[in-house]
Write a protein that holds these residues in place. Structure first.
Motif, short mmCIF file in Angstrom:
data_model
loop_
_atom_site.label_atom_id
_atom_site.label_comp_id
_atom_site.label_asym_id
_atom_site.label_seq_id
_atom_site.Cartn_x
_atom_site.Cartn_y
_atom_site.Cartn_z
N ARG A 7 0.83 -1.20 0.00
CA ARG A 7 0.00 0.00 0.00
C ARG A 7 0.87 1.27 0.00
NH1 ARG A 7 -5.63 1.11 1.20
NH2 ARG A 7 -5.81 3.34 0.74
N GLU B 169 -1.25 -4.37 2.40
CA GLU B 169 -2.69 -4.57 2.57
C GLU B 169 -3.10 -5.89 1.93
OE1 GLU B 169 -5.69 -1.15 2.44
OE2 GLU B 169 -5.93 -2.05 0.45
N ARG C 269 -4.77 -4.61 7.02
CA ARG C 269 -3.62 -3.76 6.71
C ARG C 269 -2.54 -3.99 7.77
NH1 ARG C 269 -6.62 0.25 6.80
NH2 ARG C 269 -7.58 -0.25 4.80
#
Length: 382
Positions: A157, A209, A294
């Motif tokens: 991410r 993520e 996450r």
């Protein structure tokens, strides 16, 4: 050493050290009849192996997996599956100078305090190389989940201050670029940022993520075995992960209930949600929406800058770490996140099979399977 096993029905035990002869995993509870070859596992291990790009360690390992048991003629037998990856490129001499002192950011000190002894060669069991076994087992879990219509995908991410534009998300890109980011502009910016950190002999952290699509509602158990609680444990067990979020994570703390609640609606005869702030889990149980996990990863602690520390004699010294180290952990840890998520979800799905009596009766009463089998073997009937 306790704590090397994970799972309840689909249970794994990892073994081996960074600089030992080999690493691996034993999987117990895998159903019989799954089509499984070494190539199914290898493609996952290839995503985490070292020495494949400019943003990974220069240590070269093929990470070639060997299936030692539990598979016959390309199908699982229902017995324990043992998987092994041999170490072929360890250089233990790189670590001789730090055998008697504690590297900042590593587990050296805590291992010494716990056991009175530690494997200083690359960190032993505390090395990121331990995740070889997790990934090998996770590859098997992913293959089972695919047959159930469940897809588990992980990607980078953010790296340092560089964050991927999720409106440009492309799964294929994340599998082809060195940073594992899902869009090319962010990948290019992140590579440039990492190259600068390498020139400065420093390291970088980031965020990865994972999404789970196709997971039906009703998976996970309330109270202590919540799906999100078990996911958090699984993800936090990955070395260097310092924080975990489900759904919108820490952002929910600044909202009102009217802003954060996911409204329900009917769509094609099924219950769905208008938003997914909860990340696909309500009350510790999946709600049928995409599960979002996450993980935030610290910078690689092994850096080539001088650092202050102490040795086992209690003397304050300066340390200069040698060896081959990743400037960032995230790109190679992405597949570890994916596999730990898959292991957790599959185990929860297997446990869920006993949650409702009507489904147990439906399964076992569907076709007098056991009576017919007994008759065919001339077993006595009551």
């Amino acid at each position: 050493m306790a704590g090397s096993g994970y799972g309840t029905i689909f249970k794994i035990t990892t073994w081996g050290e960074s600089h030992g002869k080999a690493l691996g995993v034993v999987i117990d509870g895998c159903p019989a009849g799954l089509s499984l070859e070494e190539s199914d596992i290898q493609r996952y291990l290839d995503r985490r192996k070292p020495g494949v790009s400019s943003v990974t360690t220069k240590r070269k390992e093929d990470d070639a997996v060997e299936i030692l048991s539990g598979v016959l003629e390309g199908r699982t037998t229902g017995t324990p599956i043992s998987l092994m990856v041999r170490n072929t490129s360890q250089i233990s001499g790189d670590y001789s100078e730090i055998a008697s002192c504690y590297r900042p950011g590593h587990a050296d000190y805590t291992y010494d305090e716990k056991y009175g002894f530690r494997d200083y060669r690359g960190g032993g069991r505390s090395s990121g190389r331990e995740t070889v076994g997790r990934v090998a087992a996770g590859a098997v879990a992913c293959k089972i989940l695919e047959q159930l219509g469940v897809q588990v995908w992980a990607y980078t991410r953010s790296i340092g201050p560089i964050e991927a534009d999720m409106s440009r998300f492309d799964r294929a890109v994340s599998l082809s670029v060195p940073t594992a980011m899902p869009e090319r502009e962010a990948d290019a910016a992140a590579v440039a940022y990492l190259e600068k950190a390498k020139r400065e002999t420093d390291s970088v952290g980031g965020c990865m993520e994972c999404t789970v699509k196709g997971l039906p509602a009703g998976i996970g158990d309330p109270v202590f075995e919540k799906l999100d609680a078990n996911l958090a444990k699984a993800v936090m067990s990955i070395g260097a992960v310092k924080a975990v979020e489900i759904g919108d994570g820490h952002q929910v703390a600044a909202r009102k209930g009217s802003e954060n609640n996911d409204a329900f609606r009917m769509e094609d005869g099924a219950v769905t949600k208008m938003t997914n702030h909860a990340g696909g889990i309500l009350g510790g149980i999946s709600d049928g929406d995409t599960v979002v996990v996450r993980a935030y990863v610290k910078p690689t602690p092994s850096i080539f800058l001088g650092q202050r520390t102490v040795n086992r004699s209690g003397e304050e010294i300066e340390i200069h770490i040698k060896g081959r180290h990743d400037p960032i952990i995230v790109p190679r840890a992405v597949v570890v996140l994916e596999c730990m998520t898959a292991l957790t979800v599959l185990d929860a799905m297997l446990l869920n099979m006993t949650a409702r009596l009507d489904r147990i009766v439906d399964f076992y009463g569907r076709s007098h399977t056991w009576k017919g089998a007994a008759e065919s073997r001339n077993f006595p009937q009551e």
